[in-house]
Structure formats: structure tokens, C-alpha cells
Scaffold this active site. Structure first.
Site, PDB file in Angstrom:
ATOM      1  N   GLY A 166       0.824  -1.211   0.000  1.00 30.32           N
ATOM      2  CA  GLY A 166       0.000   0.000   0.000  1.00 30.32           C
ATOM      3  C   GLY A 166       0.855   1.257   0.000  1.00 30.32           C
ATOM      4  O   GLY A 166       0.629   2.199  -0.770  1.00 30.32           O
ATOM      5  N   ASP A 167       1.864   1.274   0.865  1.00 28.39           N
ATOM      6  CA  ASP A 167       2.788   2.420   0.916  1.00 28.39           C
ATOM      7  C   ASP A 167       3.598   2.528  -0.374  1.00 28.39           C
ATOM      8  O   ASP A 167       3.833   3.623  -0.886  1.00 28.39           O
ATOM      9  CB  ASP A 167       3.736   2.282   2.102  1.00 28.39           C
ATOM     10  CG  ASP A 167       3.036   2.476   3.423  1.00 28.39           C
ATOM     11  OD1 ASP A 167       2.470   3.562   3.631  1.00 28.39           O
ATOM     12  OD2 ASP A 167       3.059   1.545   4.241  1.00 28.39           O
ATOM     13  N   SER A 168       4.029   1.375  -0.885  1.00 28.60           N
ATOM     14  CA  SER A 168       4.840   1.375  -2.102  1.00 28.60           C
ATOM     15  C   SER A 168       4.060   1.927  -3.292  1.00 28.60           C
ATOM     16  O   SER A 168       4.595   2.709  -4.083  1.00 28.60           O
ATOM     17  CB  SER A 168       5.336  -0.038  -2.416  1.00 28.60           C
ATOM     18  OG  SER A 168       6.123  -0.531  -1.360  1.00 28.60           O
ATOM     19  N   SER A 171       3.689   5.618  -2.978  1.00 32.97           N
ATOM     20  CA  SER A 171       4.964   6.246  -3.334  1.00 32.97           C
ATOM     21  C   SER A 171       5.151   6.324  -4.844  1.00 32.97           C
ATOM     22  O   SER A 171       5.600   7.354  -5.366  1.00 32.97           O
ATOM     23  CB  SER A 171       6.136   5.463  -2.737  1.00 32.97           C
ATOM     24  OG  SER A 171       6.068   5.448  -1.340  1.00 32.97           O
TER      25      SER A 171
END
Length: 181
Positions: A166-168, A171
Site C-alpha cells: 500500500g505504501d509502495s 509512493s
């Protein structure tokens, strides 16, 4: 050297989504100055598996960056950021929406001294809307999107993916937006 050589980025925020975007920009040649809290630094310095007192994540997410300790909660620290923002192309941040405005570091304020500034926001629910002020961690996005439902073993609770997908993904979209801007 890289495709972004000559591009200067001021990275504000911590944990994964914002700093991973900064890492990707730095990997391609951008000069990234990461701002960390003087008392604690980025949370990634202590997160996950720690070996010899250092998180194994930190060398990866901080690579190719320079760091500076600035206390954004005090006027003098915010003045430092205002001055630094005049000499960069991009300000990348992942605080809760409204935080930079509260500190007088929002786009409208910084662009008065630097009209060409690119401001990149990384947040879980966008900058406006009914959930904008909620914390948006990748794990929450993975659960809301159904990814966690399809991981793990039948009859057992959902499991975490092997990476912070999710963070990747957040980003990557932040980097795409930066490049388009």
C-alpha cells in the site's frame, strides 16, 4: 548521476510512503534533503527488524539522501524550512492533511517566495474529503482494497503481504505525479 540530476527535493514526513517516494527520486539522481525530528529522527530508523541497533529498513529508505534535523514544531524550525524551500524544485511531504497549513508551510505560503515550486502530498485519503484527516497507513489501504482478504490461509485471519505494498503504490503514484509536474 541520473535522469533527475539537478532536481532538488526537500523531503518532509516520515515512515514509508513519503520517504520511499524520496528514495525513488534519489535513486534516479535527484538531490534529496530529508528533514528529521531532532529528538527522534524518522520512525524508520527503529522500525522492523533491528540489527546492531539499526533498522534493516533504514539504509534502504534513506539511501542517496542527506538528512538534517529540524524541529518543525517551533517557529525557528519552520523558518529553516521556508528558507530551504526557496532553493528546491520539489517539497515532498506525508503529514496528515492540514499539518503544513497549520505550520505555515503549505503550498500557498511557500509559493509566494517560489512560484515554480512543486508540492507533492502523500496521504491515505487525499487532501480533502470526509476521511482526509485520518491516518492513512498502507495496511489500512490494503485491507480496504481487499488485498488482505485474499492473503493467508483459508479459515484464518488475513495476513500481511510480504512488503508494504500500500505504501509502495502510494509512493509510486507520488513519483509519477512529481515527474508529470
Amino acid at each position: 548521476m541520473g535522469a533527475l540530476s539537478g532536481v532538488r527535493v526537500l523531503e518532509l514526513g516520515n515512515f514509508i510512503a513519503g520517504p520511499f517516494a524520496g528514495q525513488l527520486l534519489a535513486d534516479h539522481g535527484a538531490e534529496v534533503l530529508k528533514v528529521e525530528a531532532p529528538d527522534s529522527g524518522d520512525q524508520m530508523r527503529r522500525w522492523g527488524v533491528v540489527h546492531n541497533g539499526e533498522s534493516l529498513w533504514w539504509p534502504s529508505i534513506a539511501r542517496n539522501k542527506s538528512s538534517v534535523a529540524v524541529d518543525l514544531r517551533i517557529a525557528e524550525g519552520r523558518d529553516v524550512i521556508r528558507r530551504l524551500s526557496r532553493s528546491v524544485d520539489v517539497v515532498l511531504e506525508n503529514f496528515r492533511p492540514g499539518t503544513l497549513q497549520k505550520w505555515g508551510l503549505d503550498y500557498e505560503t511557500l509559493a509566494q517566495d517560489h512560484p515554480g515550486l512543486i508540492m507533492v502530498h502523500v496521504s491515505g485519503y487525499g487532501q480533502t474529503g470526509p476521511r482526509a484527516n485520518e491516518s492513512g497507513f498502507g495496511s489500512i489501504g490494503e485491507a480496504m482494497g481487499g488485498l488482505r482478504y485474499v492473503t493467508g490461509n483459508p479459515g484464518m485471519p488475513p495476513t500481511r503481504c510480504g512488503i508494504s505494498i500500500g505504501d509502495s503504490l502510494a509512493s509510486l503514484f507520488a513519483v509519477i505525479g512529481t515527474l508529470l509536474a
